[in-house]
Write a protein that holds these residues in place. Sequence first.
Motif, PDB file in Angstrom:
ATOM      1  N   GLU A 233       0.834  -1.206   0.000  1.00 52.32           N
ATOM      2  CA  GLU A 233       0.000   0.000   0.000  1.00 52.32           C
ATOM      3  C   GLU A 233       0.869   1.258   0.000  1.00 52.32           C
ATOM      4  OE1 GLU A 233      -1.943   3.354   1.395  1.00 52.32           O
ATOM      5  OE2 GLU A 233      -0.513   2.277   2.663  1.00 52.32           O
ATOM      6  N   GLU A 235       0.628   4.487   1.156  1.00 52.12           N
ATOM      7  CA  GLU A 235       0.958   5.358   2.289  1.00 52.12           C
ATOM      8  C   GLU A 235       2.121   4.775   3.085  1.00 52.12           C
ATOM      9  OE1 GLU A 235      -0.073   5.282   6.125  1.00 52.12           O
ATOM     10  OE2 GLU A 235      -1.166   7.175   6.206  1.00 52.12           O
ATOM     11  N   ALA A 236       2.083   3.462   3.267  1.00 51.35           N
ATOM     12  CA  ALA A 236       3.170   2.795   4.004  1.00 51.35           C
ATOM     13  C   ALA A 236       4.496   2.983   3.257  1.00 51.35           C
ATOM     14  CB  ALA A 236       2.855   1.316   4.176  1.00 51.35           C
ATOM     15  N   MET A 239       5.713   6.632   3.500  1.00 51.15           N
ATOM     16  CA  MET A 239       6.226   6.968   4.837  1.00 51.15           C
ATOM     17  C   MET A 239       7.613   6.396   5.058  1.00 51.15           C
ATOM     18  SD  MET A 239       3.149   7.078   7.519  1.00 51.15           S
ATOM     19  CE  MET A 239       4.393   7.198   8.777  1.00 51.15           C
ATOM     20  N   MET A 240       7.817   5.166   4.594  1.00 52.79           N
ATOM     21  CA  MET A 240       9.141   4.568   4.759  1.00 52.79           C
ATOM     22  C   MET A 240      10.178   5.293   3.902  1.00 52.79           C
ATOM     23  SD  MET A 240       9.016   0.531   5.277  1.00 52.79           S
ATOM     24  CE  MET A 240       8.366  -0.177   6.782  1.00 52.79           C
ATOM     25  N   MET A 243      11.280   8.403   5.598  1.00 51.97           N
ATOM     26  CA  MET A 243      12.269   8.180   6.674  1.00 51.97           C
ATOM     27  C   MET A 243      13.689   8.167   6.099  1.00 51.97           C
ATOM     28  SD  MET A 243      10.512   7.213   9.609  1.00 51.97           S
ATOM     29  CE  MET A 243       8.793   6.920   9.948  1.00 51.97           C
ATOM     30  N   ALA A 255      -3.937   7.503   2.006  1.00 49.96           N
ATOM     31  CA  ALA A 255      -3.128   8.700   2.211  1.00 49.96           C
ATOM     32  C   ALA A 255      -3.932   9.964   1.951  1.00 49.96           C
ATOM     33  CB  ALA A 255      -1.910   8.663   1.291  1.00 49.96           C
TER      34      ALA A 255
ATOM     35  N   MET B   1       0.197  12.576   7.250  1.00 49.57           N
ATOM     36  CA  MET B   1      -0.651  12.089   8.353  1.00 49.57           C
ATOM     37  C   MET B   1       0.088  12.278   9.684  1.00 49.57           C
ATOM     38  SD  MET B   1      -3.741  10.918   8.055  1.00 49.57           S
ATOM     39  CE  MET B   1      -3.916  10.246   6.396  1.00 49.57           C
ATOM     40  N   PHE B  11       5.010   0.772  13.254  1.00 51.68           N
ATOM     41  CA  PHE B  11       4.992   0.664  11.791  1.00 51.68           C
ATOM     42  C   PHE B  11       6.379   0.285  11.274  1.00 51.68           C
ATOM     43  CE2 PHE B  11       5.879   3.345   7.883  1.00 51.68           C
ATOM     44  CZ  PHE B  11       5.426   2.397   6.983  1.00 51.68           C
ATOM     45  N   MET B  12       7.393   0.972  11.766  1.00 56.63           N
ATOM     46  CA  MET B  12       8.749   0.723  11.263  1.00 56.63           C
ATOM     47  C   MET B  12       9.277  -0.628  11.764  1.00 56.63           C
ATOM     48  SD  MET B  12       9.477   3.099   9.187  1.00 56.63           S
ATOM     49  CE  MET B  12      11.244   3.022   8.856  1.00 56.63           C
ATOM     50  N   TYR B  59      -1.914  -5.990   4.806  1.00 64.70           N
ATOM     51  CA  TYR B  59      -1.850  -5.223   3.556  1.00 64.70           C
ATOM     52  C   TYR B  59      -2.545  -3.919   3.873  1.00 64.70           C
ATOM     53  CZ  TYR B  59      -3.496  -3.500  -0.972  1.00 64.70           C
ATOM     54  OH  TYR B  59      -3.793  -2.706  -2.050  1.00 64.70           O
ATOM     55  N   GLY B  60      -1.780  -2.871   4.049  1.00 66.57           N
ATOM     56  CA  GLY B  60      -2.416  -1.621   4.385  1.00 66.57           C
ATOM     57  C   GLY B  60      -1.420  -0.553   4.729  1.00 66.57           C
ATOM     58  N   CYS B  61      -1.964   0.553   5.241  1.00 66.83           N
ATOM     59  CA  CYS B  61      -1.146   1.731   5.493  1.00 66.83           C
ATOM     60  C   CYS B  61      -0.367   1.574   6.794  1.00 66.83           C
ATOM     61  CB  CYS B  61      -2.038   2.960   5.557  1.00 66.83           C
ATOM     62  SG  CYS B  61      -3.230   2.869   6.894  1.00 66.83           S
ATOM     63  N   ALA B  62       0.350   2.635   7.164  1.00 69.78           N
ATOM     64  CA  ALA B  62       1.183   2.621   8.364  1.00 69.78           C
ATOM     65  C   ALA B  62       0.345   2.307   9.606  1.00 69.78           C
ATOM     66  CB  ALA B  62       1.873   3.967   8.517  1.00 69.78           C
ATOM     67  N   ILE B  65      -0.670  -1.395   9.838  1.00 68.87           N
ATOM     68  CA  ILE B  65       0.413  -2.260  10.311  1.00 68.87           C
ATOM     69  C   ILE B  65       0.637  -2.055  11.817  1.00 68.87           C
ATOM     70  CG2 ILE B  65       2.926  -2.627  10.152  1.00 68.87           C
ATOM     71  CD1 ILE B  65       2.598  -2.003   7.080  1.00 68.87           C
ATOM     72  N   LYS B 102      -8.083   7.392  10.709  1.00 65.61           N
ATOM     73  CA  LYS B 102      -7.372   6.116  10.786  1.00 65.61           C
ATOM     74  C   LYS B 102      -7.898   5.200  11.893  1.00 65.61           C
ATOM     75  CE  LYS B 102      -4.380   6.831   7.500  1.00 65.61           C
ATOM     76  NZ  LYS B 102      -4.300   5.975   6.330  1.00 65.61           N
TER      77      LYS B 102
END
Lengths: 321, 207
Positions: A233, A235-236, A239-240, A243, A255, B1, B11-12, B59-62, B65, B102
């Motif tokens: 996805e 947005e994930a 965001m990474m 970073m 997003a 966001m 998330f990380m 399967y998805g956004c920050a 997860i 969210k």
Amino acid sequence: MANNIAIKGLAAALKGGHVICSVVDYPDLLTNAAYLEKQGFELTYLSADSEARIDLAELKAAIRPDTVLFMTTIVNHVVGTIQPIREIYEILSGVDHKIYFHADAGQAYGKMPLSMKDLGIDTMSISAHKIHGPQGIGALYVRKGTKLGQVIHGVKRVDNLQTGGLSIALIAGFAKAVELTFGDFDKNLAQLRELSDYLYARLKEKISDIELNGAPGMGRAPHNVNISIDYIEGEAITMMLDMHGITVATGSACASQGLKANYVLMAIGKNHVQSHGSMKFTLSRYTTKEDLDFTVDTLAKITEELRSRSPLYNALKNQEK
Amino acid sequence: MQYSQKVLDHFMHPHNVGKMENPDATATEGSPSCGDQVTVFLKVNEESKVIEDISFLSYGCASNIATASIITDLAKGKSLEEAKAITWRDAMDALDGLPPVKVHCSVLAADTLQTAISNYEIAHGLKEVPNFSKETIIEELKKIIYPKVGEDIVSLKMVKYVGFSDGEVLIDLNMLSFDSWRDNVAEEIHEHLEKYPEVKKIQINFP
């Protein structure tokens, strides 16, 4: 602002009639189109093909005796596809009455040659920050003889189109940006094209299951690479990347403030999953090959990490076993 | 966001992520077309009924997860009875809050955990497959978040009427025509209810 002054200004001068734009246009054009509808204009929204290009036959068929205005986004703001401006002008100028032609050049100005003589555009909006100028200033090209009604009232400045004090600092910054953009224009364009081709080739080489969104090759602006990465996805991913100091845009619903998938991607036939996994890379003349290598290597690692967490990717791997 | 540091940490560096070999129970909720899907795997001690191991895929956004990661933390080492009390609010609190749009991610994570527990209990004869009724619908509506404020539509008293007969669900929602979240909430309702084979038709009425 330039889009608003042009579209509302043309509408004020024209007073009514039929207007054509397309479903993949920039939000400025679409929200102004909705405004014109409320003012009594009739609107036709052309569809776009799978590469986000409008269909010229559909445009021809949509033109009516009372069509007064056609609007388009020269380079699509999401997928970078270039609209066939010259061919559009030939159609518009072949009609036995005047149809005004407004173009949003936010993504096109400084990224491709735009000869106002050949393209027959009546009004065109330009954004300074898209060419490394300051934010908060743009420009409006108005063809000589084009009548724009007044839409902003106050102390008259710049042919009655603006009011309030003009920001000399922003104008100076914009002027410098124009000078730098066109100083070495052909060389810059060739370099951008080479870099974006290189970026896409490297992405294909390092990451499986990706696809290009929009037109390939010369059909797209040289600074835009828009891809969808399957099974993860956007947005994930963004965001990474952030970073690691890399900024990209995504069309993922997750997003967006409205939780909606990107309307351009959906209009060109992409599904929700492709929109969720989409990302737009924007290059400039300051982008280097090293920047792109770092971006691709980082994205490849991130993709691997996020795919290891994804039930969709795990299901696929299971099937392969 | 705008995420809290805890959301970013989870998330990380998510906890308990990955597919589990030979789990005692699993559940998958959400759908790729809606942009998020979570799978939870459970390993349960047959004697003590304690969740000895738990993992997830997302399967998805920050925030998707991160909420799945925290829900596994909250459930690990708990008995099934204790784990059944874990709600989306617990997940959200443990992450120091989520942006309103969210909050639905924490609902999905908690929901998937609860479905996995329920699947375990049904498979081990600890409970019957529950009958579908109006109460089931209301319980599902409690999992639907109004993204503007991050609260569920039942708590917000947006649900004015729920009816169910002959496979047809009828819901009256108090959402005005200019509310830009109407389509989103309606889609969520469909997603939550269409997974029940008892539901043949869903009719949502707005004022």
